[in-house]
Design an enzyme around this catalytic site. Sequence first.
Site, short mmCIF file in Angstrom:
data_model
loop_
_atom_site.label_atom_id
_atom_site.label_comp_id
_atom_site.label_asym_id
_atom_site.label_seq_id
_atom_site.Cartn_x
_atom_site.Cartn_y
_atom_site.Cartn_z
N SER A 1 121.48 -4.65 16.45
CA SER A 1 121.30 -3.25 16.85
C SER A 1 120.13 -2.63 16.09
O SER A 1 119.82 -3.04 14.97
CB SER A 1 122.55 -2.44 16.55
OG SER A 1 122.65 -2.20 15.15
N ASP A 2 119.52 -1.63 16.71
CA ASP A 2 118.64 -0.77 15.92
C ASP A 2 119.53 -0.01 14.94
O ASP A 2 120.76 0.03 15.08
CB ASP A 2 117.85 0.17 16.83
CG ASP A 2 116.56 0.67 16.15
OD1 ASP A 2 116.48 0.62 14.89
OD2 ASP A 2 115.65 1.13 16.85
N TRP A 3 118.90 0.60 13.95
CA TRP A 3 119.66 1.21 12.84
C TRP A 3 120.43 2.45 13.31
O TRP A 3 119.85 3.49 13.60
CB TRP A 3 118.70 1.53 11.69
CG TRP A 3 118.58 0.42 10.69
CD1 TRP A 3 118.70 0.55 9.34
CD2 TRP A 3 118.38 -0.98 10.91
NE1 TRP A 3 118.59 -0.69 8.72
CE2 TRP A 3 118.40 -1.64 9.66
CE3 TRP A 3 118.23 -1.76 12.06
CZ2 TRP A 3 118.25 -3.02 9.53
CZ3 TRP A 3 118.07 -3.14 11.92
CH2 TRP A 3 118.08 -3.74 10.68
N GLY A 4 121.73 2.29 13.42
CA GLY A 4 122.55 3.40 13.88
C GLY A 4 122.64 3.51 15.38
O GLY A 4 123.10 4.52 15.90
N ALA A 5 122.22 2.47 16.10
CA ALA A 5 122.24 2.53 17.57
C ALA A 5 123.58 2.10 18.15
O ALA A 5 123.75 2.06 19.36
CB ALA A 5 121.13 1.66 18.14
#
Length: 809
Positions: free
Chosen positions: A301-305
């Site tokens: 995942s992207d950071w916090g996605a």
Amino acid sequence: MASSRTLLLALAALAPATNAQNFGGSGRAADDFTYVQPLNTTILGGYGHSPAVYPSPNMTGTGGWKDAMAKAQEFVSQLTPEEKAWMVTGAAGPCVGNIKPIPRLGFNGICLQDGPLSIRVADYASVFSAGVSAAASWDRKVLYERGFAMGEEFKAKGAQVALSPVCGPLGRSAYSGRNWEGFAADPYLTGVAMEVTIKGHQDAGVQATPKHFIGNEQETQRNPTLDESGTNVIQEAISANIDDRTMHELYLWPFANSVRANAASIMCSYQRLNGSYGCENSKALNGLLKGELGFQGYVMSDWGAVHSGVPSIESGLDMNMPGGLGAYGMDPTLGSYFGGNVTTAVNNGTLQESRLDDMIVRIMTPYYHLGQDKDFPTTDASSGVLNTFFKKKDWKPEEWNMTGESSRDVRGNHGDLIRKHGAEATVLLKNVNKALPLKAPKSIAVFGNDAGDITEGFLNQKSYEYGTLAAGGGSGTGRFTYLITPLEAVKARARKDAVVEQHPDRLEQHDRPLEPHSPEVCLVFLKTWAEEATDRKHLSVDYDGEEVVASVAKFCNNTVVVTHSSGINLLPFADHPNVTAILAAHYPGQESGNSIVDILYGDVNPSGKLPYTIAFNGTDYNAPPTTAVNTTGIDDWQSWFDEKLEIDYRYFDAHNISVRYEFGFGLSYTTFELAELKAEALAQDIPAAPAAEPVQPGGNPALWAPLYNVTVEVSNTGDADGATVPQLYVHFPDSTPAGTPPQQLRGFDKVLLKKGDKTTVSFELMRRDISYWDIVSQGWVIPAGEFTLSAGLSSRDFRATAKITPVKA
Ligand SMILES: *[C@@H]1O[C@H](CO)[C@@H](O)[C@H](O)[C@H]1NC(C)=O
Ligand SMILES: *[C@@H]1O[C@H](CO)[C@@H](O)[C@H](O)[C@H]1NC(C)=O
Ligand SMILES: *[C@@H]1O[C@H](CO)[C@@H](O)[C@H](O)[C@H]1NC(C)=O
Ligand SMILES: *[C@@H]1O[C@H](CO)[C@@H](O)[C@H](O)[C@H]1NC(C)=O
Ligand SMILES: *[C@@H]1O[C@H](CO)[C@@H](O)[C@H](O)[C@H]1NC(C)=O
Ligand SMILES: *[C@@H]1O[C@H](CO)[C@@H](O)[C@H](O)[C@H]1NC(C)=O
Ligand SMILES: *[C@@H]1O[C@H](CO)[C@@H](O)[C@H](O)[C@H]1NC(C)=O
Ligand SMILES: *[C@@H]1O[C@H](CO)[C@@H](O)[C@H](O)[C@H]1NC(C)=O
Ligand SMILES: *[C@@H]1O[C@H](CO)[C@@H](O)[C@H](O)[C@H]1NC(C)=O
Ligand SMILES: *[C@@H]1O[C@H](CO)[C@@H](O)[C@H](O)[C@H]1NC(C)=O
Ligand SMILES: *[C@@H]1O[C@H](CO)[C@@H](O)[C@H](O)[C@H]1NC(C)=O
Ligand SMILES: *[C@@H]1O[C@H](CO)[C@@H](O)[C@H](O)[C@H]1NC(C)=O
């Protein structure tokens, strides 16, 4: 109420929220079912609904991964349930992303570091050219060398995973804040750049992470808007609504090259796609990526996605980064959608353990494949000190193996490479009166706030008025250990011949002749900032750069303008008779000043070409970012990609719009000619559709089979040695469905020729290159009839043509 909520939760948990349910709502976690609304086709406007594709395909090891996969399976068999959960969940630690070590198994953990032009959270590391610069070189060798050298630095610092390279954004909108991190507003050039960069990273022993998958074409509203408590969604993130053909022919295209290059990981994106979040979109992850493209690595995942646990996992997400909840997932004290919840979900039967095992096998296979289990350097302790992603109280240094030397200098001789790459990527846009190369001028005046020293320490982390720019901002930036400025490099080069008058400022009193006599040349250095999380507001150079040029050119009839920019600038001063030369140097990295001086003085003959189009007016570009949504509905941020294939030159060409400098354009100090374009068929009786071969990484291997060998003669017709880039464009036959761009790049090569010399360049046209995506058969099809092939020195400067008819009408 309580009981119906419980019932819904249980149902949702057993049958994970389908994307169909998600649209019109949020594609969020089962426990956020409040937002799940029935599908509203009025809102959808005919398309934009993401179909459900389950289950998530298991990795098979096809394409050369089998031996490493067996080791990964053996590793997984030794894990406890808790360890399994932590193998797929980021933890606070020394790197921007961390998988915890398991000392019991001799596993040092996995360190993930930004980014696409440098190992960012590190000391004594190099800052390389940005993606946009590397693409402007149009040079596979430069791209590979850069990828390999970057990989060496990540490895030497003990980072197994590089969060690089970028092909999303592709460059749909001229204004997107992150275009410079990626390569070109064209899928073919970007696809080659991805493939070569990934090979470079991975040949150096580091896992590549192509990102952001997919449709991440603007920064505005890339994440949901939360209320003051930071937990409730007021408005969901923008939804990129992309039709199937556009998806395949533009945005998925360079990811296909990436998968074919055996990329270890792919990062899913923040925004929604057809209404469903990028990291829980089963059509995109299970369907396109793991199914159609046969991706064998792991989706990170992207950071916090991440917005859910089991539904994301069932949709194809394999690793949650950085793991926690809270803003950007960076607070592990709040728990995680993964972590303990994964263990619970397996224990309560919601999640099949085989899916969890597949996630870890996907994560560990590249680790073994690249030999990261053997003699991989431990994480440099300095990374932990510099890392601001996690609060220091949230992790214990003693739990991470950072036993190696601290603050290791990993730069080697990369400065020389960066200097060379910067020069090779510089695009000469205008050059009249033989202004360039400079011929030992006796007096030089230097202007512009981009000329001098940086004033904000190590980082180009924000836009600031005084000091040169060699990188953009956000996670894709780098931490400079030094930065050669244009002013210092010009002074060093000119010392023996010239007087250098310095005005490294913004707008001074330039409305007077310089004393005692006019300088022979006035060098104006201008800059344009762009950064992650915001889109550009305009396409001009920053800090009144156009006025600076006007005020210098008023008295100086030999004004040479250099831009250090994230990408597209409109350059109205190109019409000014006293502006004799313009160079687009983009973001060249730490040797910026040396790279530009090598070009100005002709030590390197410019050979960069634009990886996008420069129009006359910002309003000429289509597909601007979706901004200023003034309504407050939870779902009101919708971005309809209804320009379809018409981005950048595909749009300008389809509508015959005049542009200032077209895609692929760039001058040299010499001249070139192309002749004798020939196409030799490499296969007979070519069927319109490919044979259905078993999927390999990159998809059906038949799509990558070369069908034509196209050759063209290139000659250097001028009076200097130099390099150029013959480009091959394909014009599809009339039988192709409507909306096909008039011409599309399908080949390029950079060649260095001595003056008077001639050579033959060849391009292999693969099946995919001459196919369109057929939405009916859900496959690539070669249209019947005659194609025209054009070889040119830009997308609007064709010098030779040939015809082919692969499939008879
Ligand atoms: C669907 O959306 C449209 C436009 O927002 C709205 O007018 C309509 O009432 C909605 N239909 C349903 C069934 O919710
Ligand atoms: C998006 O919607 C279009 C039109 O319905 C569909 O063809 C396409 O497959 C969808 N893509 C994704 C990733 O959901
Ligand atoms: C994945 O493999 C497991 C066995 O390891 C099997 O039970 C499961 O059905 C497979 N899943 C898919 C989607 O093929
Ligand atoms: C499980 O997820 C919820 C959010 O859905 C979160 O509040 C909770 O802290 C998580 N539990 C663990 C053990 O991480
Ligand atoms: C199983 O565990 C998951 C993760 O904590 C939770 O979301 C789900 O509600 C649980 N399901 C049941 C039926 O207990
Ligand atoms: C740390 O890593 C090194 C190199 O892999 C290894 O030799 C050493 O045993 C590890 N130390 C600990 C405490 O795990
Ligand atoms: C160009 O520069 C000369 C000085 O060399 C000046 O006289 C002239 O006005 C300038 N032209 C323009 C259009 O500003
Ligand atoms: C430019 O200006 C210089 C000095 O003012 C003059 O000698 C030269 O002739 C001018 N060149 C042109 C092309 O006008
Ligand atoms: C750009 O186009 C807009 C709208 O067509 C127009 O108002 C503006 O004057 C143009 N700007 C330039 C510099 O031509
Ligand atoms: C939102 O409001 C701004 C300022 O009033 C206006 O310029 C813009 O057109 C509006 N946007 C939409 C989508 O209506
Ligand atoms: C663009 O120009 C070409 C050649 O002049 C012409 O054939 C074509 O119809 C024009 N297209 C448009 C959209 O005007
Ligand atoms: C294509 O043609 C060139 C020049 O004749 C030749 O060197 C090359 O081997 C050919 N490639 C293929 C795949 O036939």
